[in-house]
Design an enzyme around this catalytic site. Structure first.
Site, PDB file in Angstrom:
ATOM      1  N   ARG A 165      36.293  39.358  53.372  1.00 53.27           N
ATOM      2  CA  ARG A 165      35.239  39.381  52.350  1.00 53.27           C
ATOM      3  C   ARG A 165      34.265  38.196  52.442  1.00 53.27           C
ATOM      4  O   ARG A 165      33.735  37.735  51.426  1.00 53.27           O
ATOM      5  CB  ARG A 165      35.837  39.428  50.936  1.00 53.27           C
ATOM      6  N   CYS A 170      35.440  45.357  42.932  1.00 49.21           N
ATOM      7  CA  CYS A 170      36.558  44.451  42.655  1.00 49.21           C
ATOM      8  C   CYS A 170      36.016  43.082  42.250  1.00 49.21           C
ATOM      9  O   CYS A 170      35.133  42.534  42.908  1.00 49.21           O
ATOM     10  CB  CYS A 170      37.451  44.321  43.897  1.00 49.21           C
ATOM     11  N   GLU A 222      35.548  37.556  43.834  1.00 49.10           N
ATOM     12  CA  GLU A 222      34.915  38.210  44.994  1.00 49.10           C
ATOM     13  C   GLU A 222      33.462  38.526  44.689  1.00 49.10           C
ATOM     14  O   GLU A 222      32.566  38.376  45.517  1.00 49.10           O
ATOM     15  CB  GLU A 222      35.639  39.521  45.345  1.00 49.10           C
TER      16      GLU A 222
HETATM   17  N1  EPU Z   1      47.597  48.653  42.049  1.00 53.05           N
HETATM   18  C1  EPU Z   1      48.204  48.741  40.834  1.00 53.05           C
HETATM   19  N2  EPU Z   1      47.426  48.708  39.720  1.00 53.05           N
HETATM   20  C2  EPU Z   1      46.084  48.600  39.767  1.00 53.05           C
HETATM   21  C3  EPU Z   1      45.450  48.498  41.021  1.00 53.05           C
HETATM   22  C4  EPU Z   1      46.226  48.536  42.159  1.00 53.05           C
HETATM   23  O1  EPU Z   1      49.430  48.822  40.745  1.00 53.05           O
HETATM   24  O2  EPU Z   1      45.464  48.565  38.710  1.00 53.05           O
HETATM   25  C5  EPU Z   1      48.426  48.715  43.259  1.00 53.05           C
HETATM   26  C6  EPU Z   1      48.165  49.993  44.077  1.00 53.05           C
HETATM   27  O3  EPU Z   1      48.924  51.052  43.607  1.00 53.05           O
HETATM   28  C7  EPU Z   1      48.519  49.543  45.478  1.00 53.05           C
HETATM   29  C8  EPU Z   1      48.172  48.058  45.492  1.00 53.05           C
HETATM   30  O4  EPU Z   1      48.073  47.650  44.134  1.00 53.05           O
HETATM   31  O5  EPU Z   1      49.907  49.659  45.668  1.00 53.05           O
HETATM   32  C9  EPU Z   1      46.831  47.802  46.207  1.00 53.05           C
HETATM   33  O6  EPU Z   1      45.807  48.507  45.538  1.00 53.05           O
HETATM   34  P1  EPU Z   1      44.593  49.208  46.312  1.00 53.05           P
HETATM   35  O7  EPU Z   1      45.121  50.039  47.432  1.00 53.05           O
HETATM   36  O8  EPU Z   1      43.727  49.835  45.307  1.00 53.05           O
HETATM   37  O9  EPU Z   1      43.881  48.033  47.025  1.00 53.05           O
HETATM   38  P2  EPU Z   1      43.332  46.696  46.467  1.00 53.05           P
HETATM   39  O10 EPU Z   1      43.966  45.612  47.253  1.00 53.05           O
HETATM   40  O11 EPU Z   1      43.412  46.609  44.988  1.00 53.05           O
HETATM   41  C10 EPU Z   1      41.386  46.577  48.183  1.00 53.05           C
HETATM   42  C11 EPU Z   1      39.959  46.106  48.127  1.00 53.05           C
HETATM   43  C12 EPU Z   1      39.045  47.227  47.656  1.00 53.05           C
HETATM   44  C13 EPU Z   1      39.206  48.412  48.579  1.00 53.05           C
HETATM   45  C14 EPU Z   1      40.680  48.847  48.551  1.00 53.05           C
HETATM   46  C15 EPU Z   1      40.977  50.007  49.457  1.00 53.05           C
HETATM   47  C16 EPU Z   1      39.875  43.739  47.609  1.00 53.05           C
HETATM   48  C17 EPU Z   1      39.733  42.722  46.537  1.00 53.05           C
HETATM   49  N3  EPU Z   1      39.861  44.998  47.200  1.00 53.05           N
HETATM   50  O12 EPU Z   1      41.789  46.812  46.835  1.00 53.05           O
HETATM   51  O13 EPU Z   1      37.722  46.752  47.757  1.00 53.05           O
HETATM   52  O14 EPU Z   1      38.366  49.480  48.180  1.00 53.05           O
HETATM   53  O15 EPU Z   1      41.503  47.742  48.983  1.00 53.05           O
HETATM   54  O16 EPU Z   1      40.993  49.600  50.782  1.00 53.05           O
HETATM   55  O17 EPU Z   1      39.979  43.393  48.799  1.00 53.05           O
HETATM   56  C18 EPU Z   1      35.900  45.699  46.659  1.00 53.05           C
HETATM   57  O18 EPU Z   1      35.926  44.880  47.572  1.00 53.05           O
HETATM   58  O19 EPU Z   1      35.034  45.659  45.732  1.00 53.05           O
HETATM   59  C19 EPU Z   1      36.911  46.735  46.647  1.00 53.05           C
HETATM   60  C20 EPU Z   1      37.010  47.582  45.654  1.00 53.05           C
END
Ligand code: EPU
Length: 302
Positions: free
Chosen positions: A178, A227, A297
């Site tokens: 990022r 995010c 972020e």
């Molecule tokens: N989870 C929860 N509760 C929540 C959100 C997530 O339990 O409210 C759990 C999910 O079930 C999963 C884990 O946390 O097991 C990871 O969640 P997710 O796959 O949604 O990925 P993330 O790490 O929260 C990242 C990026 C997103 C991107 C997604 C998909 C960052 C900060 N976020 O989210 O990017 O779309 O992976 O690849 O790196 C962004 O940068 O604005 C963004 C949305």
């Protein structure tokens, strides 16, 4: 002071043939739908025009900010002084027969993903739901589902106050989680990306699957800035906030999304002050309860 500076700069921008508007509410240009006015919002159509804006703002000692799709951005309620360079008109795209895609920084990224997919070029499909401009996506090294746009970059074209138009080969750019190595002295105006040939049907099927999954796991179609926090090493900020029971937690009309806890959403009637207060409150709760210092972020313009 601001009035006379704006008037002088406006005269120079008119003489230089640059498209611009004064006192434009930035709420119209952010996916969060919030933010006060930009003193001047300029829309350059070429790298030369970006260069001219650099020179004029430097002559008048006026700050400059770059706006893409406004999807990772929180603008304060009182607006921003100086010139906001909106890249929307830098939107040319050409796709070569060897899979090299040359695109302007103002291109809408999901539209670029769909266009390259329809032409049979694989590589960007998992980014189809990233609601940014190409310039923003490159500067943030945005990504999703293990994809980060940086891996496809061959070169980036930028305008620099001191060196004019610069072409940065991929070996000179440091893309990290990022973030990238483009400093504030550079405005990204376009890039060459390298993609791989594949069947249109297969790429489209993957793309639609990513979109389906995104709609299930993230708040799509509501006002948000994506995010809010970067994921701390080895964990997910969204999960961390969810585990602390923060889904639905609100300050005023701004609230933590019930779909994904790393998003702040509202129905169109919140304010930046409420969003920033919510970010601080959440950050503090995580610090106290989990002893983790969350890093923001999303970008904030004060
Ligand atoms: N989870 C929860 N509760 C929540 C959100 C997530 O339990 O409210 C759990 C999910 O079930 C999963 C884990 O946390 O097991 C990871 O969640 P997710 O796959 O949604 O990925 P993330 O790490 O929260 C990242 C990026 C997103 C991107 C997604 C998909 C960052 C900060 N976020 O989210 O990017 O779309 O992976 O690849 O790196 C962004 O940068 O604005 C963004 C949305």
């Amino acid at each position: 002071m601001r009035e006379s500076r704006s008037a002088e700069l406006s005269r120079d921008l008119v003489s230089a043939g640059i498209c611009f508007e004064r006192e434009v509410p930035l709420s119209r240009f952010t996916t969060l739908g919030l933010g006060g006015p930009a003193e001047i919002l300029a829309r350059p159509r070429s790298v030369d025009e970006v260069q001219t804006i650099f020179e004029l703002t430097s002559n008048h000692d006026v700050p400059i900010k770059v706006l893409g799709a406004g999807s990772n951005l929180i603008v304060n309620d009182s607006g921003v002084a100086g010139v906001v360079v909106h890249t929307a008109s830098l939107d040319s795209v050409s796709i070569r027969e060897d899979g090299i895609v040359q695109a302007g920084a103002g291109c809408n990224f999901p539209a670029l993903v769909r266009r390259t997919a329809s032409a049979g070029w694989r590589g960007l499909e998992s980014g189809v739901g990233i609601p940014g401009s190409l310039g923003g996506v490159l500067t943030m090294n945005a990504g999703a589902y293990k994809f980060s746009v940086g891996v496809h970059v061959e070169e980036v074209v930028a305008a620099s106050l001191t060196s004019g138009k610069v072409i940065l080969p991929k070996t000179s750019i440091n893309f990290r989680y990022r973030s990238s190595s483009f400093g504030p002295e550079l405005v990204v105006v376009g890039a060459k990306l390298s993609l791989v040939a594949d069947s249109v049907a297969d790429i489209r099927a993957d793309m639609e699957e990513y979109m389906r999954f995104r709609k299930q796991t993230q708040p799509v179609g509501v006002k948000s800035a994506g995010c809010i926090f970067k994921n701390p090493e080895g964990s997910s900020a969204g999960k961390l906030l969810d585990d602390l029971g923060l889904k639905g937690f609100s300050i005023g009309k701004a609230r933590i999304s019930e779909v994904h806890a790393n998003f702040i959403v509202h129905e169109g009637d919140s304010s930046t002050d409420e969003v920033l207060a919510l970010i601080e409150a959440v950050r503090e709760k995580v610090q106290v309860s989990a002893h983790i210092e969350l890093e923001q972020e999303v970008m904030t313009w004060h």
